[in-house]
Design a protein around this motif. Structure first.
Motif, PDB file in Angstrom:
ATOM      1  N   GLU A  96       0.814  -1.219   0.000  1.00 51.74           N
ATOM      2  CA  GLU A  96       0.000   0.000   0.000  1.00 51.74           C
ATOM      3  C   GLU A  96       0.846   1.266   0.000  1.00 51.74           C
ATOM      4  O   GLU A  96       0.476   2.279  -0.587  1.00 51.74           O
ATOM      5  CB  GLU A  96      -0.935  -0.015   1.211  1.00 51.74           C
ATOM      6  N   TYR A 122      -9.628  -6.273  -0.595  1.00 60.66           N
ATOM      7  CA  TYR A 122      -9.767  -4.942  -1.196  1.00 60.66           C
ATOM      8  C   TYR A 122     -11.006  -4.935  -2.079  1.00 60.66           C
ATOM      9  O   TYR A 122     -11.135  -5.729  -3.008  1.00 60.66           O
ATOM     10  CB  TYR A 122      -8.530  -4.601  -2.024  1.00 60.66           C
ATOM     11  N   TRP A 169     -10.555  -1.410   2.209  1.00 60.69           N
ATOM     12  CA  TRP A 169     -10.067  -2.614   2.873  1.00 60.69           C
ATOM     13  C   TRP A 169     -11.106  -3.069   3.896  1.00 60.69           C
ATOM     14  O   TRP A 169     -11.428  -2.349   4.828  1.00 60.69           O
ATOM     15  CB  TRP A 169      -8.734  -2.339   3.558  1.00 60.69           C
ATOM     16  N   TYR A 208      -7.816   1.990 -13.983  1.00 61.69           N
ATOM     17  CA  TYR A 208      -7.212   1.417 -12.775  1.00 61.69           C
ATOM     18  C   TYR A 208      -7.709  -0.006 -12.542  1.00 61.69           C
ATOM     19  O   TYR A 208      -8.902  -0.297 -12.659  1.00 61.69           O
ATOM     20  CB  TYR A 208      -7.542   2.281 -11.565  1.00 61.69           C
ATOM     21  N   ARG A 244      -6.780  -3.594  -9.946  1.00 62.37           N
ATOM     22  CA  ARG A 244      -6.007  -4.180  -8.861  1.00 62.37           C
ATOM     23  C   ARG A 244      -5.291  -5.443  -9.328  1.00 62.37           C
ATOM     24  O   ARG A 244      -5.807  -6.225 -10.136  1.00 62.37           O
ATOM     25  CB  ARG A 244      -6.913  -4.528  -7.682  1.00 62.37           C
ATOM     26  N   GLU A 299      -4.889  -8.051  -7.637  1.00 63.06           N
ATOM     27  CA  GLU A 299      -5.627  -9.227  -7.185  1.00 63.06           C
ATOM     28  C   GLU A 299      -6.590  -9.734  -8.258  1.00 63.06           C
ATOM     29  O   GLU A 299      -6.804 -10.950  -8.394  1.00 63.06           O
ATOM     30  CB  GLU A 299      -6.416  -8.906  -5.910  1.00 63.06           C
ATOM     31  N   VAL A 327       0.149  -2.020 -12.013  1.00 62.70           N
ATOM     32  CA  VAL A 327       0.236  -3.461 -11.746  1.00 62.70           C
ATOM     33  C   VAL A 327       1.358  -4.090 -12.573  1.00 62.70           C
ATOM     34  O   VAL A 327       1.104  -4.832 -13.529  1.00 62.70           O
ATOM     35  CB  VAL A 327      -1.106  -4.171 -12.007  1.00 62.70           C
ATOM     36  N   ASN A 365       0.779  -4.663  -6.927  1.00 64.06           N
ATOM     37  CA  ASN A 365       0.277  -3.286  -6.899  1.00 64.06           C
ATOM     38  C   ASN A 365       1.413  -2.314  -6.576  1.00 64.06           C
ATOM     39  O   ASN A 365       2.175  -2.533  -5.628  1.00 64.06           O
ATOM     40  CB  ASN A 365      -0.818  -3.146  -5.837  1.00 64.06           C
ATOM     41  N   SER A 416      -3.721   2.964  -4.780  1.00 65.22           N
ATOM     42  CA  SER A 416      -5.069   2.548  -4.402  1.00 65.22           C
ATOM     43  C   SER A 416      -5.967   3.763  -4.183  1.00 65.22           C
ATOM     44  O   SER A 416      -5.503   4.913  -4.141  1.00 65.22           O
ATOM     45  CB  SER A 416      -5.034   1.691  -3.137  1.00 65.22           C
TER      46      SER A 416
END
Length: 705
Positions: A145, A176, A195, A527, A529, A531, A556, A667, A672
């Motif tokens: 983060e 997330y 989160w 954007y 993530r 994940e 990423v 990330n 974020s």
């Protein structure tokens, strides 16, 4: 008859056992007292209640939906609050209904250091008691983060105690999820923490009424002797048990625990009690002595068995006790709110009557709200990155949005109860209000409300309790709402008015603070993530050529699990960059030993069909892990190596037949939603009628009286 009634009461779950003890009360003359006569009738009534419960009747009128978690006085002496299970939990079962919210606090020391230097938390000259409640970022899944991240977790992340001999809860990482608040279209994006759902599970079968204990780690206590008493760690109990063995020899003159019976002891009960008090109150405390049982009777029992058995028995309260003396903390759960741009809200899990408790809210107090300020950065005179005060405060830590404050005070109050953070605002249709607790005197220090802010600066643990109280009947599934205050409403209205949507194609990695803008945009999706990409094991990884027209977002980058010290070929001409080429070797590139894991930034140059993909695998676990896949990849990466005093060497590696499981995305820090430049920040207002006058340090002293 009385003895039979007492026995029955003590061996059933309905009445508190303490009431049954009154049935044996006699006066000093040896004749039955009036109190005894009344107790006979009382015990008969309790007997009837025992029979009712045994027959399946509900004691709280909501047996189908019992409270799963309670706040009550901890069974650890002087530990304040504890969390207890209102129901039993099986090993591996989730504790409570949902996980908890998590709040990253980023580069906190740097933002609170005038020099912008790197200083430890305990050297930093600012008041932030949440330090004692925070978790390390990797434990919560937030290691990417920012540079220096500590994480505050509500509910199970802050309220339970730690008892190293009775640990019964495992804690997991947060997820997330921005709850549908898209950074390109919603002014609420970045205003609430993305989160959430940091879950906890039972590490063993847990009996109803048990206090729930999590593992803080021994270093947590060893580094806080000045704040928390000498809390025993694992080795403390081993030494305490050895001491009890010697204590047993003192009582009976032998090391045979079977001799520990009253008629063989050299000391009578009163003498044992006096001796044990001396042992426990000796003026030089140690962790080992704190690990000893509190009573002399428990000490003798621990010699027969062990300290852990005694401690476990003492850590369980009856569910009836919890209903009478505790506060239920699972009356609300987070779900998507109907309020525009609010994200998640707190929904009632059961009917809450007018005047009923919605949620208890133990508080951590912050003496100066400027501790949440965040600054821009600049290069200092020594070439280091320092705080740029010329641009002023550019943002606040996201946790500010979950704190209460007042326009006339620097004080902030953070409620860390489960799910209270999800309670949203409505200026007119709110159904819940705040009030100070009227009980819990073992924890709630009412005198703090009349203390000056200077006193609060000396407090590093929680010591006050607010309560969310229903203003009217609240139905199951209904959203719980409070009034954040006129100041908050005005600030939010202004934010919505000035907030500008930005199309995804105009996102050049420039929407967040402390990130480097790029010359190309973030691709078609904007954007994304890491994940999301890592969970998708079916979509083929794009090659460098494909990314010319369809790039991955800048936030990423791709990483490959390969061993750059393992090579089957080594080709380079003198005075050129060394070039290595080989095939992927799963045993060397992806070893089972976690300490030998490899990860390097890489690019995919070629993708081919995996001819072995349809064949039956002998290793199902590897199939599930994704080591077998429809495609295999050729990747390239560049590494720079430094050997002793030699000049750095740049190496190029090309590795073929790399499986999908060896390729992942990470990330980039500060990308974020937490760091969005346009995100909303403002504390909630604690109403004038309950905010302490003594804390209003931004108005003249005479006006505080």
């Amino acid at each position: 008859c009385l003895l039979q009634l007492q026995y029955y009461c003590l061996h059933t779950s309905a009445p508190p056992a303490s009431h049954c003890h009154y049935s044996l009360t006699i006066n000093n003359m040896g004749t039955p007292s009036l109190r005894l006569q009344r107790s006979v009738a009382a015990c008969v009534l309790f007997l009837i209640s025992c029979l009712a419960v045994a027959d399946g009747a509900s004691s709280d009128g909501d047996e189908s939906n019992p409270c799963q978690l309670y706040l009550a006085e901890s069974t650890i002496p002087h530990a304040g609050l504890g969390v207890f299970g209102g129901t039993a939990f099986k090993e591996g079962e989730m504790i409570g209904r949902v996980g908890d919210a998590a709040f990253p606090t980023v580069d906190h020391d740097w933002h609170n250091s005038p020099e912008g230097g790197s200083i430890s938390k305990h050297e930093a000259d600012y008041h932030w008691p949440l330090t004692n409640y925070d978790w390390n970022a990797p434990d919560i899944g937030m290691d990417g983060e920012g540079e220096d991240v500590s994480v505050t977790v509500t509910g199970f992340g802050a309220a339970p105690n730690c008892h190293f001999r009775l640990l019964n809860v495992d804690e997991h990482k947060a997820s997330y999820d921005n709850a549908g608040l898209d950074r390109y279209t919603s002014p609420g994006a970045g205003g609430s923490t993305p989160w959430f759902n940091r879950t906890s599970t039972a590490s063993k079968d847990i009996q109803a009424g048990s206090e729930l204990f999590v593992d803080y780690g021994p270093n947590w206590f060893l580094s806080r002797d000045g704040v928390f008493a000498l809390v025993p760690i694992s080795t403390s109990f081993e030494k305490a048990q050895a001491f009890l063995k010697e204590y047993g020899k003192l009582l009976v003159g032998s090391d045979n625990p079977n001799d520990l019976v009253e008629d063989k002891m050299s000391l009578d009960d009163e003498a044992q009690s006096d001796l044990w008090e001396v042992i426990k109150t000796f003026p030089y405390p140690t962790r080992e002595r704190e690990a000893l049982p509190n009573s002399h009777k428990d000490a003798v029992r621990a010699i027969h068995g062990d300290i852990q058995t005694i401690e476990k028995e003492n850590s369980i309260r009856s569910v009836e006790y919890l209903k009478e003396h505790g506060k239920c903390v699972d009356n609300i759960v987070p779900e998507i709110s109907d309020i525009p741009h609010a994200g998640r809200g707190a929904m009632a899990t059961r009917f809450i009557p007018k005047g009923g408790l919605v949620a208890p809210a133990p508080l951590v107090l912050i003496a100066d709200k400027s501790a949440t300020d965040m600054y821009n950065e600049q290069i200092g005179s020594k070439g280091n990155i320092v705080r740029d005060e010329s641009t002023g405060v550019i943002k606040k830590q996201i946790i500010l949005n979950y704190m209460f404050g007042h326009p006339n005070s620097t004080v902030l109050l953070f409620p860390y109860s489960s799910n209270a953070a999800y309670i949203n605002h409505h200026s007119t249709e709110y159904n819940t209000e705040l009030r100070w607790a009227k009980d819990f005197s073992f924890f709630h220090n009412e005198d703090w409300l009349s203390k000056p802010v200077e006193f609060l600066e000396e407090q590093w643990t929680s010591g006050l309790l607010l309560e969310f109280i229903a203003l009217r009947d609240i139905q199951p599934g209904e959203e719980v709402l409070i009034n954040y205050g006129d100041e908050w409403q005005k600030a939010w209205d202004e934010h919505v008015k000035t907030w500008e949507p930005i199309p995804a194609e105009k996102d050049y990695n420039n929407l967040t603070l402390w990130t480097k803008p790029q010359t190309t945009n973030n691709g078609k999706t904007g954007y994304l993530r890491a994940e999301v990409l890592n969970d998708d094991m079916e979509t083929p990884i794009r090659t460098m050529e494909e990314q010319i027209t369809d790039p991955y977002p800048h936030g990423v980058p791709m990483y490959c699990a390969v061993n750059v010290n393992h090579a089957s070929a080594y080709h380079f001409e003198p005075e050129t960059v060394p070039f290595f080429t080989r095939a992927f070797d799963e045993e060397l590139d992806m070893p089972d030993d976690k300490d030998e894991k490899h990860s390097h930034k890489c690019n995919v140059t070629e993708r081919i069909e995996n001819d072995d993909e349809d064949e039956d695998s002998e290793d199902e676990e590897k199939d599930e892990a994704g080591s077998k896949h429809k495609y295999l990849y050729t990747i390239e990466l560049k590494v720079i190596k430094q050997f002793d005093d030699m000049d750095p060497i740049t190496e190029l590696h090309e590795i073929a037949d790399v499986p999908r499981a060896a390729i992942s995305f990470q990330n980039i820090p500060y990308t974020s939603d937490v760091f969005l430049k346009q995100s909303f920040r403002h504390e909630m207002k604690l109403p004038d009628e309950i905010f302490p006058k003594a804390w209003m340090n931004l108005i003249p002293e005479e006006e505080r009286k």
